[in-house]
Design a protein around this motif. Structure first.
Motif, mmCIF file in Angstrom:
data_model
loop_
_atom_site.group_PDB
_atom_site.id
_atom_site.type_symbol
_atom_site.label_atom_id
_atom_site.label_comp_id
_atom_site.label_asym_id
_atom_site.label_seq_id
_atom_site.Cartn_x
_atom_site.Cartn_y
_atom_site.Cartn_z
ATOM 1 N N PRO A 190 4.720 26.536 -9.063
ATOM 2 C CA PRO A 190 4.225 25.292 -8.875
ATOM 3 C C PRO A 190 2.819 25.578 -8.225
ATOM 4 C CG PRO A 190 6.246 25.479 -7.844
ATOM 5 C CD PRO A 190 6.060 26.793 -8.289
ATOM 6 N N PRO A 191 1.844 24.531 -8.587
ATOM 7 C CA PRO A 191 0.396 24.485 -8.199
ATOM 8 C C PRO A 191 0.768 24.480 -6.421
ATOM 9 C CG PRO A 191 0.979 22.469 -9.188
ATOM 10 C CD PRO A 191 2.171 23.335 -9.513
ATOM 11 N N HIS A 192 -0.427 25.035 -5.863
ATOM 12 C CA HIS A 192 -0.553 24.712 -4.446
ATOM 13 C C HIS A 192 -0.641 23.237 -4.016
ATOM 14 C CE1 HIS A 192 -0.397 29.083 -3.573
ATOM 15 N NE2 HIS A 192 -1.430 29.386 -4.603
ATOM 16 N N HIS A 193 -1.563 22.689 -4.556
ATOM 17 C CA HIS A 193 -2.082 21.321 -4.145
ATOM 18 C C HIS A 193 -1.162 20.310 -5.222
ATOM 19 C CE1 HIS A 193 -4.968 23.063 -1.664
ATOM 20 N NE2 HIS A 193 -5.549 23.816 -2.819
ATOM 21 N N ARG A 194 -0.531 19.235 -4.419
ATOM 22 C CA ARG A 194 0.022 18.255 -5.162
ATOM 23 C C ARG A 194 1.319 18.618 -6.095
ATOM 24 N NH1 ARG A 194 -4.314 14.003 -6.974
ATOM 25 N NH2 ARG A 194 -2.360 12.787 -7.280
ATOM 26 N N PRO A 195 2.083 19.450 -5.847
ATOM 27 C CA PRO A 195 3.110 20.060 -6.734
ATOM 28 C C PRO A 195 3.755 19.223 -7.671
ATOM 29 C CG PRO A 195 3.827 20.326 -4.283
ATOM 30 C CD PRO A 195 2.399 19.822 -4.373
ATOM 31 N N SER A 196 3.792 17.813 -7.303
ATOM 32 C CA SER A 196 4.683 16.835 -7.985
ATOM 33 C C SER A 196 3.577 16.349 -9.215
ATOM 34 C CB SER A 196 5.063 15.430 -7.145
ATOM 35 O OG SER A 196 3.731 15.054 -6.564
ATOM 36 N N ASN A 197 2.551 16.485 -9.136
ATOM 37 C CA ASN A 197 1.418 16.064 -9.927
ATOM 38 C C ASN A 197 0.946 17.192 -10.934
ATOM 39 O OD1 ASN A 197 1.939 13.683 -9.088
ATOM 40 N ND2 ASN A 197 -0.093 13.358 -8.123
ATOM 41 N N GLY A 198 0.631 18.354 -10.570
ATOM 42 C CA GLY A 198 0.037 19.367 -11.067
ATOM 43 C C GLY A 198 0.981 20.012 -12.102
ATOM 44 N N CYS A 199 0.176 20.801 -12.946
ATOM 45 C CA CYS A 199 1.155 21.562 -13.920
ATOM 46 C C CYS A 199 1.473 22.967 -13.374
ATOM 47 C CB CYS A 199 0.146 21.700 -15.297
ATOM 48 S SG CYS A 199 0.981 22.709 -16.297
ATOM 49 N N PRO A 200 2.592 23.726 -13.491
ATOM 50 C CA PRO A 200 2.736 25.048 -12.895
ATOM 51 C C PRO A 200 1.713 25.978 -13.548
ATOM 52 C CG PRO A 200 4.883 23.916 -13.845
ATOM 53 C CD PRO A 200 3.708 23.024 -14.398
ATOM 54 N N ILE A 201 1.506 27.086 -12.771
ATOM 55 C CA ILE A 201 0.709 28.059 -13.379
ATOM 56 C C ILE A 201 1.458 29.200 -13.680
ATOM 57 C CG2 ILE A 201 -1.095 29.732 -12.137
ATOM 58 C CD1 ILE A 201 -1.201 27.488 -9.910
ATOM 59 N N PRO A 202 1.378 29.562 -14.973
ATOM 60 C CA PRO A 202 1.976 30.721 -15.465
ATOM 61 C C PRO A 202 1.812 32.186 -14.807
ATOM 62 C CG PRO A 202 0.687 30.168 -16.953
ATOM 63 C CD PRO A 202 0.703 29.174 -15.834
ATOM 64 N N PHE A 203 2.656 33.314 -14.784
ATOM 65 C CA PHE A 203 2.228 34.517 -14.362
ATOM 66 C C PHE A 203 2.245 35.282 -15.758
ATOM 67 C CE2 PHE A 203 5.065 33.062 -10.807
ATOM 68 C CZ PHE A 203 4.128 33.731 -9.900
ATOM 69 N N LEU A 204 1.020 35.455 -16.088
ATOM 70 C CA LEU A 204 0.503 36.126 -17.390
ATOM 71 C C LEU A 204 0.037 37.592 -17.333
ATOM 72 C CD1 LEU A 204 -1.077 33.323 -19.188
ATOM 73 C CD2 LEU A 204 1.199 34.171 -19.730
ATOM 74 N N GLN A 205 0.115 38.082 -16.043
ATOM 75 C CA GLN A 205 -0.584 39.329 -15.777
ATOM 76 C C GLN A 205 0.151 40.514 -16.583
ATOM 77 O OE1 GLN A 205 0.201 37.238 -13.467
ATOM 78 N NE2 GLN A 205 -1.275 37.009 -11.972
ATOM 79 N N PRO A 206 1.394 40.523 -17.080
ATOM 80 C CA PRO A 206 1.788 41.583 -17.635
ATOM 81 C C PRO A 206 1.196 41.539 -19.217
ATOM 82 C CG PRO A 206 3.797 40.431 -16.755
ATOM 83 C CD PRO A 206 2.530 39.759 -16.493
ATOM 84 N N TYR A 207 0.638 40.511 -19.719
ATOM 85 C CA TYR A 207 0.014 40.462 -20.951
ATOM 86 C C TYR A 207 -1.267 40.659 -21.157
ATOM 87 C CZ TYR A 207 4.866 38.630 -21.341
ATOM 88 O OH TYR A 207 6.024 38.363 -21.184
ATOM 89 N N PHE A 208 -1.778 40.497 -20.026
ATOM 90 C CA PHE A 208 -3.468 40.597 -20.117
ATOM 91 C C PHE A 208 -4.286 41.392 -19.109
ATOM 92 C CE2 PHE A 208 -2.365 36.601 -21.640
ATOM 93 C CZ PHE A 208 -2.859 36.508 -22.798
ATOM 94 N N ASP A 209 -4.973 42.343 -19.351
ATOM 95 C CA ASP A 209 -5.744 43.156 -18.305
ATOM 96 C C ASP A 209 -6.730 42.594 -17.448
ATOM 97 O OD1 ASP A 209 -4.530 45.645 -19.349
ATOM 98 O OD2 ASP A 209 -6.158 45.829 -20.739
ATOM 99 N N SER A 210 -7.169 41.405 -17.917
ATOM 100 C CA SER A 210 -8.155 40.641 -16.987
ATOM 101 C C SER A 210 -7.740 39.288 -17.294
ATOM 102 C CB SER A 210 -9.484 40.809 -17.472
ATOM 103 O OG SER A 210 -9.684 40.544 -18.999
ATOM 104 N N PRO A 211 -8.154 38.134 -16.108
ATOM 105 C CA PRO A 211 -7.464 36.962 -16.370
ATOM 106 C C PRO A 211 -7.878 36.392 -17.701
ATOM 107 C CG PRO A 211 -8.991 37.386 -14.201
ATOM 108 C CD PRO A 211 -9.155 38.587 -14.946
#
Length: 199
Positions: free
Chosen positions: A92-113
């Motif tokens: 869940p997002p840090h701020h306003r978890p009820s209104n924000g979109c979750p943040i996906p963990f994509l590190q295994p698929y990309f070398d950089s952001p």
């Protein structure tokens, strides 16, 4: 008359207490503050009790942070011939978890952001009820990394410019884009249309 345990040591400070976690009734705390402070560790072992000792309980605090969720996403690996469905964990997002979109963990698929684009139209320009969130590596695109064979396959090699690098596609749970739902094979036609027009 049933005997109740008394004078157990608090899990945080060791002080004698007669209060325990209301959920598992095996963790003892001298105060609500100590129960809350220990929750990040205790929640891993906390299981509902099958019996009760009485009313001398401290309510188990809610998790300090909402639990992560998992959704199905479509993975286009550059070296693979076909896209495949994978499970992506999102927090869940840090701020306003009820209104924000979750943040996906994509590190295994990309070398950089990765960067992303939101696909809101499908075949023939019709609006998508569930927009698609495409994550990609801008470095791979700029460097002309190996052509993504999975994307090449779904477009039958007809795209004017081939896509390079890995892509991960998540599916929003609605037009307001406040969460994700499972993506799958039914989303491939809209993605194919997008990759066919990629310049």
């Amino acid at each position: 008359m049933q005997q109740y345990p008394t004078n157990q040591p608090c899990r945080v400070c060791g002080r004698a207490t007669t209060q325990w976690c209301s959920r598992c009734q095996t963790a003892w705390y001298c105060s609500t503050e100590h129960a809350r402070g220990d929750w990040a560790r205790h929640r891993e072992e906390c299981r509902p009790a099958s019996h009760g000792y009485g009313n001398n309980m401290i309510a188990t605090p809610p998790p300090a942070e909402p639990q992560s969720i998992s959704v199905s996403a479509i993975l286009f690996v550059a070296e693979e011939e076909r896209p495949r469905v994978v499970t992506i964990n999102c927090r869940p997002p840090h701020h306003r978890p009820s209104n924000g979109c979750p943040i996906p963990f994509l590190q295994p698929y990309f070398d950089s952001p990765p960067e992303s684009v939101v696909l809101t139209q499908g075949l023939n320009g019709e609006p998508l009820r569930f927009p698609l969130h495409i994550f990609y590596s801008p470095i791979a695109l700029a460097k002309a990394s190996p052509i993504n064979r999975a994307i090449y396959h779904i477009t039958s090699g007809a795209a004017p410019k081939p896509w390079a690098g890995t892509a991960v596609v998540l599916k929003f749970n609605g037009a307001r884009r406040q969460g994700y739902t499972d993506a799958g094979a039914n989303d491939l036609p809209a993605l194919s249309a997008y990759f066919l027009t990629y310049q």
